[in-house]
Enzyme design. Sequence first.
Site, PDB file in Angstrom:
ATOM      1  N   HIS A  83      13.761  14.568   3.370  1.00  0.00           N
ATOM      2  CA  HIS A  83      14.397  14.316   2.074  1.00  0.00           C
ATOM      3  C   HIS A  83      13.627  14.987   0.951  1.00  0.00           C
ATOM      4  O   HIS A  83      12.402  15.130   1.018  1.00  0.00           O
ATOM      5  CB  HIS A  83      14.553  12.814   1.807  1.00  0.00           C
ATOM      6  CG  HIS A  83      13.262  12.054   1.663  1.00  0.00           C
ATOM      7  ND1 HIS A  83      12.643  11.876   0.450  1.00  0.00           N
ATOM      8  CD2 HIS A  83      12.486  11.418   2.570  1.00  0.00           C
ATOM      9  CE1 HIS A  83      11.542  11.150   0.625  1.00  0.00           C
ATOM     10  NE2 HIS A  83      11.424  10.866   1.900  1.00  0.00           N
ATOM     11  N   ASP A  85      13.830  14.071  -2.435  1.00  0.00           N
ATOM     12  CA  ASP A  85      13.483  13.275  -3.613  1.00  0.00           C
ATOM     13  C   ASP A  85      12.112  12.647  -3.458  1.00  0.00           C
ATOM     14  O   ASP A  85      11.604  12.485  -2.352  1.00  0.00           O
ATOM     15  CB  ASP A  85      14.524  12.183  -3.889  1.00  0.00           C
ATOM     16  CG  ASP A  85      14.596  11.140  -2.780  1.00  0.00           C
ATOM     17  OD1 ASP A  85      14.589  11.528  -1.599  1.00  0.00           O
ATOM     18  OD2 ASP A  85      14.657   9.933  -3.099  1.00  0.00           O
ATOM     19  N   GLU A 180      16.572   9.539  -0.627  1.00  0.00           N
ATOM     20  CA  GLU A 180      16.059   8.654   0.426  1.00  0.00           C
ATOM     21  C   GLU A 180      15.305   7.489  -0.182  1.00  0.00           C
ATOM     22  O   GLU A 180      15.415   6.359   0.275  1.00  0.00           O
ATOM     23  CB  GLU A 180      15.137   9.439   1.367  1.00  0.00           C
ATOM     24  CG  GLU A 180      14.811   8.710   2.672  1.00  0.00           C
ATOM     25  CD  GLU A 180      13.559   7.843   2.617  1.00  0.00           C
ATOM     26  OE1 GLU A 180      13.317   7.109   3.576  1.00  0.00           O
ATOM     27  OE2 GLU A 180      12.816   7.886   1.615  1.00  0.00           O
ATOM     28  N   HIS A 385       3.636   7.535  -2.515  1.00  0.00           N
ATOM     29  CA  HIS A 385       4.340   6.922  -3.644  1.00  0.00           C
ATOM     30  C   HIS A 385       3.483   6.666  -4.865  1.00  0.00           C
ATOM     31  O   HIS A 385       3.858   5.867  -5.712  1.00  0.00           O
ATOM     32  CB  HIS A 385       5.037   5.604  -3.245  1.00  0.00           C
ATOM     33  CG  HIS A 385       6.135   5.801  -2.250  1.00  0.00           C
ATOM     34  ND1 HIS A 385       7.038   4.813  -1.947  1.00  0.00           N
ATOM     35  CD2 HIS A 385       6.480   6.865  -1.513  1.00  0.00           C
ATOM     36  CE1 HIS A 385       7.891   5.271  -1.047  1.00  0.00           C
ATOM     37  NE2 HIS A 385       7.564   6.518  -0.757  1.00  0.00           N
TER      38      HIS A 385
END
Length: 414
Positions: A83, A85, A180, A385
């Site tokens: 993904h 993103d 995602e 993240h």
Amino acid sequence: MAIKYEKLIPRFLEYAKQNTRSDENSTTIPSTERQTEFLKKLAEELMEIGMNDVKIRKVDSYLTAELPSNIDYDVPVLGLLSHVDTADFNSENIKPKIVENYDGKSVIKLDEAGKYTLDPAVFASLKNYAGQTLITTSGDTLLGSDDKSGVSEIMTAMEYLINHPEIKHGKVKIGFGPDEEIGTGADHFDVKDFGADFAYTVDGGPVGQLEFETFSAAGLKVHITGKDVHPSGAKGIMVNSMLIASEFQSMLPADEVPEMTEGDQGFYLLCDEQGTIDHTDMSYIIRDFKRDGLEARKNKITEIVKALNEKHGEGTVKIDMKDQYYNMYDIMKDHMDVVRIAEEAMKNLNIEPDEAPVRGGTDGSTISFMGLPTPNLFAGGENMHGRFEYVSEEAMEKAVDVVLEIIRLNSQKK
Ligand SMILES: [Zn+2]
């Protein structure tokens, strides 16, 4: 030592700098236009390296392409997905930093002032990277190794096969998708159109990760309506929605939160809360490995809403609760051959597979339930993240090695 995949790291650094953050509160598909922009660039690059049938789907900007088989017998069609993103963290002006030949014990300053550091005393995983080259953030953004690493690795593996036609392989389909991180990326995935018999997402963490058990997941929005009047004459009239929000949270089990759970334990996580006296909105995610466990948690929410509405008046608390994905093991248990190929590939490369259930989910969870068995392979990143995210060059090279070895194993005449 010779560099095996020349463009892998330059490619990753270029991808990482591009802001492709998704947006949970957007109503468009993909959730942000910048993801489509990036997918268009990837489509151009796929054509440049010589991939066939490069397509961007209108409905969701999902990008797919094909590497045709160069053998004269049939083998199952393999899919590789990642993904584009990045997670919900600052992604403006990402400046990846390179730490060459890390010693496995020094504290790495991320920003100039050293306000944020990667310290092995805090992040023990750093000790595993002695002698490797690390790519880190500059402290104020995430890195986006999740999942630009996966995108770079798949792109590089395809380029490698195209440049080495002497390596025999079956047909490979690849897919790069949006959104995602907000859990909707695979919603419009078209298994039939994609045309693979089995697939892997290349979206996992450190070297060795091989995931085929995930959470079952639901998302919850809570809307609380209060009544705002002047405090002077508020007695018996004012209803403070923020206090009811606190009440809602206090009725959930206090120890069933991510920071107090591990292993196979589930949780409720309050992710966002915006409130005034008049109105408060809260967002939760709900996670459990077992399907009936997820149902029990959802029932708990429904009971709390009922109790609060009985107390404060019907319609005070409204919710919108949706299942997001289910534990992919429910599907994978009947397709363990797909897991075995990945295990064999890793073992052939002297990588010990780590098959711990993932306390999260992937697009592969949704896609597996759509009929395409799709476990998750490591992409190499750590501390995903946030600003402490990092990845090593060596880990990314190993991910490409594993992808190529899976393709090789799948291409053998049965
Ligand atoms: Zn990811």
